[in-house]
Write an enzyme that holds these catalytic residues in place. Structure first.
Site, short mmCIF file in Angstrom:
data_model
loop_
_atom_site.label_atom_id
_atom_site.label_comp_id
_atom_site.label_asym_id
_atom_site.label_seq_id
_atom_site.Cartn_x
_atom_site.Cartn_y
_atom_site.Cartn_z
N ASP A 210 1.21 -0.97 0.04
CA ASP A 210 -0.25 -0.08 0.26
C ASP A 210 1.07 1.38 -0.09
O ASP A 210 1.27 1.54 0.83
CB ASP A 210 -1.08 0.08 1.02
N GLU A 281 1.98 -0.05 -4.57
CA GLU A 281 0.88 0.70 -4.97
C GLU A 281 1.69 2.18 -5.17
O GLU A 281 2.14 2.22 -4.05
CB GLU A 281 -0.26 0.68 -4.28
N HIS A 354 -10.51 -0.65 -5.38
CA HIS A 354 -11.55 -0.39 -4.38
C HIS A 354 -11.38 0.66 -4.12
O HIS A 354 -11.96 1.04 -3.29
CB HIS A 354 -11.60 -1.58 -3.13
N ASP A 355 -10.26 1.34 -5.03
CA ASP A 355 -10.53 2.55 -4.57
C ASP A 355 -10.90 3.40 -5.95
O ASP A 355 -11.05 4.64 -6.11
CB ASP A 355 -8.98 3.65 -4.63
O1 TEU Z 1 -4.93 3.93 -1.35
C1 TEU Z 1 -4.01 5.31 -1.54
C2 TEU Z 1 -4.52 6.00 -2.91
O2 TEU Z 1 -3.37 6.61 -3.51
C3 TEU Z 1 -5.98 6.36 -2.75
O3 TEU Z 1 -5.81 6.98 -1.82
C4 TEU Z 1 -6.43 7.05 -3.55
O4 TEU Z 1 -5.48 8.04 -4.43
C5 TEU Z 1 -7.54 7.31 -3.73
O5 TEU Z 1 -8.58 6.85 -2.74
C6 TEU Z 1 -8.41 7.44 -4.74
O6 TEU Z 1 -9.43 7.53 -4.77
C7 TEU Z 1 -4.07 3.01 -0.71
C8 TEU Z 1 -5.36 2.05 -0.65
O7 TEU Z 1 -5.59 1.41 -1.77
C9 TEU Z 1 -6.87 2.73 -0.08
O8 TEU Z 1 -7.62 1.88 -0.02
C10 TEU Z 1 -6.05 2.99 1.39
O9 TEU Z 1 -7.17 4.16 1.80
C11 TEU Z 1 -4.60 4.56 1.47
O10 TEU Z 1 -4.20 3.49 0.33
C12 TEU Z 1 -4.26 4.43 2.94
O11 TEU Z 1 -4.08 2.83 3.31
#
Ligand code: TEU
Length: 584
Positions: A210, A281, A354-355
């Site tokens: 992450d 990521e 999921h984002d």
């Molecule tokens: O996401 C990181 C990230 O890049 C996200 O914040 C993204 O830009 C945003 O959600 C887009 O809308 C990771 C995980 O995938 C995310 O679910 C977590 O909320 C975040 O890190 C913090 O751990």
């Protein structure tokens, strides 16, 4: 598992992402769990995927649905037990599949014992495990503007929170319940590495890391050692830079990030048998950076998730500044990354997770008329690129965005905070909702649609997030035995990657880069050529250039490749897509 597994086995693999809250609920509490996943493994085996990426199931106060971890070596009771997880690892291995865990070590939960100790007193041995700083000189701690820097968090709030007990601020680039770990501290790094070794010894096959490119911060020598960010600058990401400073230049791809990843590789992965997978990521990462992260000679990670194609509809104001995107934009960025990592490194291929909102609603057409065809066309294009494809749960069914009507329908901290922040800077509720209903992460988090029954077969209880009412039509039960279904189309694409080396190792040549509707390219390996053509629009395409000339006697391996009209012109129907192969 074949003993002589090649070092880069993951180049011919397909990964399936499970978001545990929303996949399958076995105990009727309305939240998905590990036993629910174990009961649904036939679905994954029929699809033909090789790896499961499991979003976090660790102990967590769930401020960010598990991306805020309070105990890395235990499973949250909401999802089950460690024994349940051991069972899942065993089940997957028995079926020849692997399990990749989500590694969230840029930050912990504020409920984690490490942070509890760190905030207990200024001279606690773990104080330096996090980023603590005094109030901005000349300001009283806790007052607006007293934060050490003007940085905003990804959840539209100040990135610093005042701790009245020890009278200092701590840094968090996400929620206040997700304090940043200080990777400058070697004890922090060793604690992380030993936790990772613990999971690998338990049978886990790798990690999705992450926001791993945030772990090295630019620390300046002037107090507080960290500098203010630009307000109003173009961020493109979730930071509300209209109200806060952009921390990006001080936290993204920092000066020691490659050193840390190489150290991690040495301390955790070196000497372990082939067969593991690591994917980082890395928001806001360039091709140049990605080449460094994924060059196997450098011993960092196997591949990264880059964000360019999921930020195409984000304007200068960031994620919530929604702007139109075109097929040409998508081809331009995907093509550049194909070329950029052609000779070194490796791409991960994804359109959803999921984002992100559902890919068929964002890049396709989720109307009843075009939903299935556009879901297939997007999969055809994505899976035939050079890289490792990721299927986000439900995309193999063509699941769409949900008809959320109001803020009450949403659960995600990112959207709820963004709404408040947009209103605070003068947008109307309607304007804020228009952006949120387009880009909300909850679109991807509605429960998996297993059948047309109540709650789509996801739970016998009340789902934590409403099931999409279109589950009557869009569900697994209706598709797994239907050869024309989106599910079966995905299965064919995955099977093709497993049996056709050109799809794995072939070079990539984009065709018709300027065409407004057609996404077409060729993959070549030795004497094998694979032509991929897709009409990514709801309008028919007539004679898309000399596309397909000379492919008349080629083998149609997936989908359809249009028809020829009386003048010999190729016609591609709305969202029509196909794959042709020829040898020699
Ligand atoms: O996401 C990181 C990230 O890049 C996200 O914040 C993204 O830009 C945003 O959600 C887009 O809308 C990771 C995980 O995938 C995310 O679910 C977590 O909320 C975040 O890190 C913090 O751990």
């Amino acid at each position: 598992m074949p003993a002589d597994l090649a070092h880069d086995w993951w180049k011919s693999a397909v990964v399936y992402q499970i978001y545990p809250r929303s996949f399958a609920d076995s105990d009727g509490d309305g939240v998905g769990d590990i036993l629910g996943i174990r009961q649904r493994l036939d679905h994954l085996e029929r699809l033909g995927v090789d790896v499961v990426w499991l979003s976090p199931v660790y102990r967590s106060p769930m401020a960010d649905n598990g991306y805020d971890i309070s105990d890395y070596c235990d499973v949250d009771p909401l999802f089950g037990t460690l024994a349940d997880l051991d069972g899942l690892i065993g089940d997957l291995h028995e079926r020849g599949m692997k399990l990749v865990m989500d590694l969230v070590v840029n930050h912990t939960s504020s409920a984690h014992a490490w942070f509890q100790e760190s905030r207990s007193s200024r001279d606690n041995p773990r104080r330096d495990w996090y980023w603590w700083r005094p109030a901005r000189p000349g300001h009283r701690g806790g007052e607006p503007g007293a934060e050490p820097t003007n940085w905003g968090s990804a959840f539209s709030e100040p990135a610093w929170t005042w701790d009245p007990d020890t009278e200092e601020y701590y840094l968090h680039l996400f929620d206040a319940g997700q304090p940043e770990l200080n990777w400058e501290n070697p004890d922090v790094r060793e604690a992380v590495y030993s936790m990772m070794r613990w999971w690998l010894d338990r049978g886990v096959d790798g990690f999705r890391m992450d926001v791993i490119n945030l772990i090295s911060k630019v620390v300046t020598d002037q107090p507080p050692g960290l500098a203010d960010g630009e307000v109003g600058g173009a961020d493109g990401g979730p930071i509300d830079t209209m109200r806060y400073g952009d921390p990006g230049p001080y936290v993204l791809n920092g000066p020691r990030v490659h050193e840390y990843l190489q150290e991690m590789h040495r301390e955790v992965f070196a000497g372990r048998p082939a067969g593991l997978l690591t994917v980082g990521e890395t928001p806001a990462t360039s091709i140049e950076q990605a080449r460094l992260y994924t060059d196997p000679q450098r011993g960092e990670v196997d591949m990264v998730f880059q964000f360019e194609h999921v930020d195409l509809d984000s304007g200068p104001g960031g994620k919530w500044d929604v702007v139109p995107m075109t097929v040409r934009d998508l081809k331009e960025t995907m093509g550049r990354w194909q070329t950029g990592l052609a000779d070194v490194g490796w791409n991960s291929l994804y359109l959803g997770n999921h984002d992100q909102p559902r890919c068929v609603s964002r890049y396709g057409d989720d109307s009843p008329e075009h939903r299935a065809a556009s879901a297939k066309a997007l999969a055809t294009v994505l899976h035939l690129h050079r890289g490792t494809p990721y299927v986000y749960q439900g995309d193999e069914l063509g699941m769409t965005n949900a008809p959320f009507a109001s803020l009450d329908d949403l659960r995600d901290i990112e959207s709820l905070n963004a709404h408040r922040s947009m209103l605070a800077r003068g947008l109307t509720h309607e304007e804020a909702m228009a952006a949120i209903l387009t880009k909300a992460r909850d679109h991807a988090r509605t429960p998996m649609q297993w059948d047309a029954g109540e709650h789509a077969g996801f739970t016998t209880g009340t789902p934590w997030l409403a099931v999409n009412p279109n589950h009557q039509e869009v569900n697994a039960a209706a598709q797994v035995d239907d050869p024309e279904s989106v599910f079966c189309h995905y299965r064919q694409l995955i099977a093709l990657r497993h049996e056709e080396p050109a799809v794995v190792h072939g070079d990539f040549t984009m065709l018709l880069p300027e065409h407004e509707q057609v996404y077409a390219f060729v993959r070549r390996l030795d004497d094998t050529e694979v032509l991929v053509l897709a009409n990514l629009s709801s309008r028919e395409v007539v004679d898309p250039g000399d596309l397909g000339h000379g492919w008349d006697d080629a083998e149609l391996v997936v989908g359809t490749a249009g028809r020829t009209d009386s003048q010999g012109r190729r016609i591609l129907g709305a969202w029509e897509s196909g794959v042709l192969r020829r040898r020699g």
